[in-house]
Design an enzyme around this catalytic site. Structure first.
Site, PDB file in Angstrom:
ATOM      1  N   LEU A   3       2.470  18.830 -75.292  1.00 33.24           N
ATOM      2  CA  LEU A   3       3.052  20.182 -75.413  1.00 33.24           C
ATOM      3  C   LEU A   3       2.705  21.026 -74.193  1.00 33.24           C
ATOM      4  CD1 LEU A   3       1.999  21.005 -79.092  1.00 33.24           C
ATOM      5  CD2 LEU A   3       4.276  20.307 -78.289  1.00 33.24           C
ATOM      6  N   ASP A  13      -1.036  14.828 -77.417  1.00 33.13           N
ATOM      7  CA  ASP A  13      -2.055  15.838 -77.095  1.00 33.13           C
ATOM      8  C   ASP A  13      -3.447  15.475 -77.610  1.00 33.13           C
ATOM      9  OD1 ASP A  13      -0.741  18.161 -75.693  1.00 33.13           O
ATOM     10  OD2 ASP A  13       0.615  17.968 -77.404  1.00 33.13           O
ATOM     11  N   GLU A  59     -10.877  19.046 -79.057  1.00 42.47           N
ATOM     12  CA  GLU A  59     -11.503  20.275 -79.564  1.00 42.47           C
ATOM     13  C   GLU A  59     -10.694  20.950 -80.671  1.00 42.47           C
ATOM     14  OE1 GLU A  59     -11.399  24.032 -77.100  1.00 42.47           O
ATOM     15  OE2 GLU A  59     -13.496  23.978 -77.609  1.00 42.47           O
ATOM     16  N   ASP A  60      -9.380  20.819 -80.593  1.00 39.78           N
ATOM     17  CA  ASP A  60      -8.541  21.553 -81.538  1.00 39.78           C
ATOM     18  C   ASP A  60      -8.580  20.993 -82.953  1.00 39.78           C
ATOM     19  OD1 ASP A  60      -7.686  23.439 -79.653  1.00 39.78           O
ATOM     20  OD2 ASP A  60      -6.397  21.910 -78.761  1.00 39.78           O
ATOM     21  N   ARG A 116       0.683  18.088 -83.790  1.00 38.47           N
ATOM     22  CA  ARG A 116      -0.742  17.803 -83.647  1.00 38.47           C
ATOM     23  C   ARG A 116      -1.476  17.637 -84.983  1.00 38.47           C
ATOM     24  NH1 ARG A 116      -3.980  20.622 -79.127  1.00 38.47           N
ATOM     25  NH2 ARG A 116      -5.105  18.709 -79.600  1.00 38.47           N
ATOM     26  N   ARG A 167      -1.144  29.694 -82.794  1.00 34.50           N
ATOM     27  CA  ARG A 167      -1.580  28.498 -83.518  1.00 34.50           C
ATOM     28  C   ARG A 167      -2.518  28.801 -84.685  1.00 34.50           C
ATOM     29  NH1 ARG A 167      -1.323  24.069 -79.893  1.00 34.50           N
ATOM     30  NH2 ARG A 167       0.572  24.339 -78.661  1.00 34.50           N
ATOM     31  N   HIS A 197      -4.776  29.665 -76.374  1.00 35.31           N
ATOM     32  CA  HIS A 197      -5.918  29.762 -77.283  1.00 35.31           C
ATOM     33  C   HIS A 197      -6.899  30.849 -76.827  1.00 35.31           C
ATOM     34  CE1 HIS A 197      -5.228  25.317 -78.427  1.00 35.31           C
ATOM     35  NE2 HIS A 197      -5.059  26.005 -79.535  1.00 35.31           N
ATOM     36  N   CYS A 242     -11.244  22.046 -74.198  1.00 31.55           N
ATOM     37  CA  CYS A 242     -10.362  21.253 -75.071  1.00 31.55           C
ATOM     38  C   CYS A 242     -10.710  19.771 -75.109  1.00 31.55           C
ATOM     39  CB  CYS A 242      -8.915  21.315 -74.592  1.00 31.55           C
ATOM     40  SG  CYS A 242      -8.488  22.769 -73.722  1.00 31.55           S
TER      41      CYS A 242
HETATM   42  C1  CIR Z   1      -1.365  22.033 -76.829  1.00 29.99           C
HETATM   43  O1  CIR Z   1      -0.436  22.788 -76.497  1.00 29.99           O
HETATM   44  O2  CIR Z   1      -1.776  21.980 -77.970  1.00 29.99           O
HETATM   45  C2  CIR Z   1      -1.978  21.156 -75.760  1.00 29.99           C
HETATM   46  N1  CIR Z   1      -0.970  20.799 -74.799  1.00 29.99           N
HETATM   47  C3  CIR Z   1      -3.131  21.830 -75.075  1.00 29.99           C
HETATM   48  C4  CIR Z   1      -4.284  22.097 -75.972  1.00 29.99           C
HETATM   49  C5  CIR Z   1      -5.415  22.766 -75.274  1.00 29.99           C
HETATM   50  N2  CIR Z   1      -6.535  22.928 -76.136  1.00 29.99           N
HETATM   51  C6  CIR Z   1      -7.416  23.903 -76.070  1.00 29.99           C
HETATM   52  O3  CIR Z   1      -7.273  24.859 -75.294  1.00 29.99           O
HETATM   53  N3  CIR Z   1      -8.439  23.872 -76.928  1.00 29.99           N
END
Ligand code: CIR
Length: 255
Positions: free
Chosen positions: A19, A61, A66-67, A86, A132, A163, A250
């Protein structure tokens, strides 16, 4: 910021489909892998154990581990990502966290929350609402962490920023590195704030990991400011991750 372990996941070839908010070109898998190797080596150099998970082709992704979770000393919380593509990453992370923790809770919904919106400081859990992370997700997390004795404060991620932690990082128990657009909101009142240099906003996504601060390379004025403030800075190439709005925080779960 003192950790004995981290979890990372190597990028898969499907990373090119990750993404992104704006098109900044296709990330290179080779470049990502090289930077990831550097990143993991820096974490290990502090004496921490790094659990390196296998790539997941089905989830472009998934390198941004971390997410998927929040790791606290008392337990881990599985998140409920706001990005539909995700969602499945959480189940892929769960077994590893269950091996590491006796107490693993989960955000069951209907709200959404992603780890990138959560900053744990020496005194509280700060959560930025974003595209998100919504109010219901934050409220569900607040109940879980209250059980473990943590207070949670809901704040806001600046508009157009993916984020909360895209724009800030914890440098020590009470020092926060942040962009001016975020610190100007007043959400860090009572903390010592280090502003990233103007024009170097992307340097705000750094991590303090034991004795080191891992920063994205290419932001010399911020690196120099941190060095002068007494931090040991390691610069990691983030050019490919940046094309997917990703950064230093991340790429790992730290606990
Ligand atoms: C996203 O859009 O979810 C991923 N391309 C990037 C996630 C980055 N994660 C973060 O900052 N913790």
């Amino acid at each position: 910021f003192e950790f004995s372990r981290a979890i990372t996941r190597r990028p898969a070839a499907s990373i090119v489909d990750g993404l992104r908010a704006t098109e900044m070109g296709t990330p290179s898998l080779t470049g990502m892998l090289a930077a990831h190797t550097q990143y993991v080596a820096a974490l290990k150099s502090t004496g921490a154990e790094v659990i390196e998970l296998e790539p997941l082709e089905a989830f472009p992704d998934a390198v941004f581990v971390e997410d998927t979770a929040l790791c606290l000393p008392q337990g881990a919380v599985l998140m409920r990502p706001g990005a539909p593509s995700r969602m499945g990453e959480v189940a892929e992370m769960a077994p590893t966290l269950r091996d590491c923790y006796a107490d693993v809770r989960e955000i069951s919904g209907p709200g959404h929350i992603e780890g990138g919106d959560i900053l744990v400081t020496g005194r509280e859990v700060l959560v930025g609402r974003s595209d998100r992370t919504d109010a219901a997700g934050v409220a569900e997390l607040a109940e879980i962490v209250a059980d473990w004795g943590h207070s949670l404060r809901e704040v806001f991620t600046p508009p157009g920023v993916l984020h909360f932690k895209t724009d800030c990082s914890l440098m020590d128990g009470e020092t926060i590195l942040a962009t001016k657009r975020l610190s100007a909101s007043g959400c860090f009142e009572g903390y010592r704030i280090l502003d990233v240099a103007d024009g170097e906003e992307a340097a705000a996504n750094a991590i303090r990991f034991n004795n080191l601060v891992l920063c994205p390379a290419g932001f010399p004025r911020t690196a120099e400011m941190l060095d002068k403030a007494g931090f040991e800075v390691v610069q990691i190439d983030n050019s490919d991750c940046a094309k997917l709005d990703g950064g230093m925080s991340c790429l790992s779960l730290r606990f």
